[in-house]
Write a protein that holds these residues in place. Structure first.
Motif, PDB file in Angstrom:
ATOM      1  N   VAL A  88     -51.742  -1.477 -43.997  1.00  0.00           N
ATOM      2  CA  VAL A  88     -51.524  -2.752 -44.686  1.00  0.00           C
ATOM      3  C   VAL A  88     -50.083  -2.854 -45.188  1.00  0.00           C
ATOM      4  N   VAL A  89     -49.565  -1.763 -45.756  1.00  0.00           N
ATOM      5  CA  VAL A  89     -48.194  -1.765 -46.256  1.00  0.00           C
ATOM      6  C   VAL A  89     -47.208  -2.002 -45.110  1.00  0.00           C
ATOM      7  N   ALA A  90     -47.451  -1.358 -43.968  1.00  0.00           N
ATOM      8  CA  ALA A  90     -46.548  -1.482 -42.820  1.00  0.00           C
ATOM      9  C   ALA A  90     -46.834  -2.715 -41.971  1.00  0.00           C
ATOM     10  N   ILE A  91     -47.880  -3.465 -42.319  1.00  0.00           N
ATOM     11  CA  ILE A  91     -48.310  -4.654 -41.574  1.00  0.00           C
ATOM     12  C   ILE A  91     -48.652  -4.282 -40.136  1.00  0.00           C
ATOM     13  N   GLY A  92     -49.446  -3.240 -39.987  1.00  0.00           N
ATOM     14  CA  GLY A  92     -49.909  -2.860 -38.672  1.00  0.00           C
ATOM     15  C   GLY A  92     -50.084  -1.369 -38.532  1.00  0.00           C
ATOM     16  N   CYS A  93     -51.003  -0.975 -37.664  1.00  0.00           N
ATOM     17  CA  CYS A  93     -51.282   0.434 -37.421  1.00  0.00           C
ATOM     18  C   CYS A  93     -50.539   0.890 -36.178  1.00  0.00           C
ATOM     19  N   SER A  94     -50.949   2.025 -35.623  1.00  0.00           N
ATOM     20  CA  SER A  94     -50.292   2.525 -34.421  1.00  0.00           C
ATOM     21  C   SER A  94     -50.463   1.576 -33.241  1.00  0.00           C
ATOM     22  N   ILE A  95     -51.544   0.819 -33.213  1.00  0.00           N
ATOM     23  CA  ILE A  95     -51.734  -0.184 -32.159  1.00  0.00           C
ATOM     24  C   ILE A  95     -51.075  -1.501 -32.559  1.00  0.00           C
ATOM     25  N   GLY A  96     -51.280  -1.924 -33.803  1.00  0.00           N
ATOM     26  CA  GLY A  96     -50.732  -3.208 -34.252  1.00  0.00           C
ATOM     27  C   GLY A  96     -49.226  -3.263 -34.172  1.00  0.00           C
ATOM     28  N   ALA A 110     -41.045  -0.945 -46.548  1.00  0.00           N
ATOM     29  CA  ALA A 110     -42.495  -0.958 -46.376  1.00  0.00           C
ATOM     30  C   ALA A 110     -42.877  -0.385 -45.013  1.00  0.00           C
ATOM     31  N   SER A 111     -42.084  -0.677 -43.983  1.00  0.00           N
ATOM     32  CA  SER A 111     -42.363  -0.132 -42.655  1.00  0.00           C
ATOM     33  C   SER A 111     -42.284   1.385 -42.670  1.00  0.00           C
ATOM     34  N   ILE A 112     -41.258   1.910 -43.344  1.00  0.00           N
ATOM     35  CA  ILE A 112     -41.084   3.362 -43.402  1.00  0.00           C
ATOM     36  C   ILE A 112     -42.191   4.006 -44.228  1.00  0.00           C
ATOM     37  N   ALA A 113     -42.408   3.489 -45.447  1.00  0.00           N
ATOM     38  CA  ALA A 113     -43.417   4.081 -46.329  1.00  0.00           C
ATOM     39  C   ALA A 113     -44.816   3.959 -45.732  1.00  0.00           C
ATOM     40  N   VAL A 145     -46.327  -4.846 -56.500  1.00  0.00           N
ATOM     41  CA  VAL A 145     -45.306  -4.352 -57.431  1.00  0.00           C
ATOM     42  C   VAL A 145     -44.305  -3.466 -56.715  1.00  0.00           C
ATOM     43  N   ILE A 146     -44.791  -2.556 -55.883  1.00  0.00           N
ATOM     44  CA  ILE A 146     -43.910  -1.617 -55.188  1.00  0.00           C
ATOM     45  C   ILE A 146     -43.138  -2.298 -54.062  1.00  0.00           C
ATOM     46  N   PHE A 147     -43.806  -3.176 -53.324  1.00  0.00           N
ATOM     47  CA  PHE A 147     -43.177  -3.876 -52.199  1.00  0.00           C
ATOM     48  C   PHE A 147     -43.324  -5.386 -52.423  1.00  0.00           C
ATOM     49  N   ALA A 187     -43.033 -16.754 -30.578  1.00  0.00           N
ATOM     50  CA  ALA A 187     -42.725 -17.220 -31.933  1.00  0.00           C
ATOM     51  C   ALA A 187     -43.968 -17.705 -32.676  1.00  0.00           C
ATOM     52  N   ARG A 188     -45.092 -17.862 -31.976  1.00  0.00           N
ATOM     53  CA  ARG A 188     -46.326 -18.274 -32.627  1.00  0.00           C
ATOM     54  C   ARG A 188     -47.015 -17.102 -33.331  1.00  0.00           C
ATOM     55  N   SER A 189     -46.537 -15.895 -33.064  1.00  0.00           N
ATOM     56  CA  SER A 189     -47.134 -14.724 -33.701  1.00  0.00           C
ATOM     57  C   SER A 189     -46.505 -14.467 -35.061  1.00  0.00           C
ATOM     58  N   PHE A 190     -47.312 -13.979 -36.004  1.00  0.00           N
ATOM     59  CA  PHE A 190     -46.789 -13.716 -37.346  1.00  0.00           C
ATOM     60  C   PHE A 190     -45.838 -12.529 -37.358  1.00  0.00           C
ATOM     61  N   TYR A 191     -45.910 -11.654 -36.345  1.00  0.00           N
ATOM     62  CA  TYR A 191     -45.029 -10.489 -36.327  1.00  0.00           C
ATOM     63  C   TYR A 191     -43.550 -10.881 -36.332  1.00  0.00           C
ATOM     64  N   LEU A 192     -43.240 -12.039 -35.795  1.00  0.00           N
ATOM     65  CA  LEU A 192     -41.844 -12.463 -35.709  1.00  0.00           C
ATOM     66  C   LEU A 192     -41.415 -13.320 -36.891  1.00  0.00           C
ATOM     67  N   PHE A 193     -42.352 -13.703 -37.746  1.00  0.00           N
ATOM     68  CA  PHE A 193     -41.988 -14.542 -38.880  1.00  0.00           C
ATOM     69  C   PHE A 193     -42.446 -13.990 -40.220  1.00  0.00           C
ATOM     70  N   VAL A 194     -43.179 -12.878 -40.201  1.00  0.00           N
ATOM     71  CA  VAL A 194     -43.607 -12.270 -41.456  1.00  0.00           C
ATOM     72  C   VAL A 194     -42.387 -11.747 -42.209  1.00  0.00           C
ATOM     73  N   ALA A 195     -42.459 -11.778 -43.535  1.00  0.00           N
ATOM     74  CA  ALA A 195     -41.355 -11.258 -44.347  1.00  0.00           C
ATOM     75  C   ALA A 195     -41.320  -9.746 -44.189  1.00  0.00           C
ATOM     76  N   TRP A 196     -40.369  -9.266 -43.401  1.00  0.00           N
ATOM     77  CA  TRP A 196     -40.334  -7.852 -43.046  1.00  0.00           C
ATOM     78  C   TRP A 196     -39.530  -7.054 -44.051  1.00  0.00           C
ATOM     79  N   SER A 197     -40.084  -5.938 -44.484  1.00  0.00           N
ATOM     80  CA  SER A 197     -39.414  -5.023 -45.397  1.00  0.00           C
ATOM     81  C   SER A 197     -39.262  -3.674 -44.710  1.00  0.00           C
ATOM     82  N   PRO A 198     -38.036  -3.252 -44.375  1.00  0.00           N
ATOM     83  CA  PRO A 198     -37.854  -1.927 -43.757  1.00  0.00           C
ATOM     84  C   PRO A 198     -38.443  -0.806 -44.604  1.00  0.00           C
TER      85      PRO A 198
END
Length: 351
Positions: free
Chosen positions: A304-312, A88-91, A146-148, A75-86
């Motif tokens: 950046v839009v997806a908040i992470g690359c193939s490794i992130g 944005a993940s897809i695009a 604007v987009i996300f 829970a200390r990681s931002f991945y579990l608390f970042v404002a997630w947008s499906p």
């Protein structure tokens, strides 16, 4: 150690260690996102794709195992608390995957190839890093917002293990461990991975590189005073951060991301020397270079839009069972498949 070296320098050392493992895995173990997808789609081999699944399983098992003994809190990681947008993940995932195919590698893979003397990858790394920073805080940031539009972050961890644990009153650590063991088992059942001990070994190394980063940065978070983030490996914004550090080092501190980028490059360099594969390469085809520059730019923006690359997203976020990880990785896979089809088969039907 924190008092002697300083917290930011310790974070860089932690990143350097994990990056070294990842760089060695790329050169000695042929661990590669695009290569795994291409092997499965066009090479008739699922070994490297299963190797990736094994790395995910080890990372999940290790991360939640650390949680079970009190050495890490997901829970200390931002991945579990970042404002997630499906959306944005897809695009972002589609953009990153397609760009990865156009560039011929992801950011991590480009760093690994650069360590082997491929100067084409130098262009990819620089363009991707600049595009990532332009999307984070540069001229493209306004368009991204604007987009996300950023949403409010949730008050509860956005992870599968936490959701199951909260719903049924079960141990989050135990759920994560069971899921990690399941993923490991599935990666080894059937297919050809079981017969390739080298691939199994390097898949485990990659998973442990992620786990070591969570453990190390959590230790700094708990014992330091700087309030530094608990992070693991990703290669988009950290590449841009490394470029910025190279120009303004006297006004900046080292960081985990900078250490990670340097570690992959050094590990890949050592691996290429061990294999006897180091050689200088350059691009002689302007059309190829144009395609690689376009792909690198798409990767930087997409990550950046997806908040992470193939490794992130594909490893670090997956290791915490974050909701964003499977959707983003699926989108990266789809984007890469589309790009590979364009390059290998073309979109026009045969006459």
């Amino acid at each position: 150690m924190l008092d002697t070296l300083g917290e930011t320098n310790v974070m860089a050392v932690i990143g350097l260690f994990g990056g070294l493992l990842l760089g060695l895995a790329a050169r000695l173990g042929r661990f590669c996102t695009l290569g795994a997808i291409e092997d499965w789609l066009y090479g008739g081999s699922d070994t490297r794709l299963r190797m990736w699944a094994l790395a995910i399983g080890v990372a999940i098992l290790g991360s939640f195992g650390l949680m079970a003994v009190g050495l890490f809190d997901p829970a200390r990681s931002f991945y579990l608390f970042v404002a997630w947008s499906p959306a944005a993940s897809i695009a972002g995932g589609l953009m990153f995957g397609y760009g990865m195919a156009m560039a011929g590698n992801c950011g991590y893979g480009a760093l690994a190839r650069l360590g082997g003397g491929d100067l084409r990858s130098f262009v990819i790394v620089v363009v991707m890093g600049l595009a990532a920073y332009a999307t984070i805080s540069g001229p493209l940031a306004w368009l991204r917002i604007v987009i996300f539009p950023p949403a409010s972050a949730g008050s509860t961890p956005a992870g599968l293990a936490h959701l199951i644990g909260d719903t049924f009153g079960l141990s989050v650590a135990a759920i994560g461990i069971v899921i990690g063991l399941t993923v490991i088992t599935l990666s080894l059942v059937g297919g050809t991975l079981r017969q390739d001990r080298r691939a199994i070994g390097w898949g485990i190394v990659v998973g442990l590189a992620v786990v070591s980063s969570w453990a190390g940065t959590y230790y700094v978070d708990q014992n330091g005073f700087g309030g530094l983030a608990v992070v693991s490996h990703t290669f988009a914004a950290p590449v841009g951060e490394t470029i910025l550090y190279g120009m303004t080092a006297t006004g900046q501190h080292l960081s985990f991301g900078i250490g990670s980028v340097a570690g992959v490059w050094i590990g890949a360099f050592l691996g290429s020397l061990i294999k006897g594969h180091f050689r200088w390469e350059a691009c002689e085809d302007p059309r190829e270079l144009r395609r690689q520059i376009l792909g690198a730019a798409l990767m930087g923006v997409g990550a950046v839009v997806a908040i992470g690359c193939s490794i992130g997203q594909g490893l670090s976020a997956f290791s915490l069972l974050a909701f964003s990880a499977p959707l983003t990785f699926a989108a990266i896979f789809a984007g890469a498949a589309l790009g590979l089809r364009q390059l290998i088969e073309g979109f026009l039907p045969a006459e």
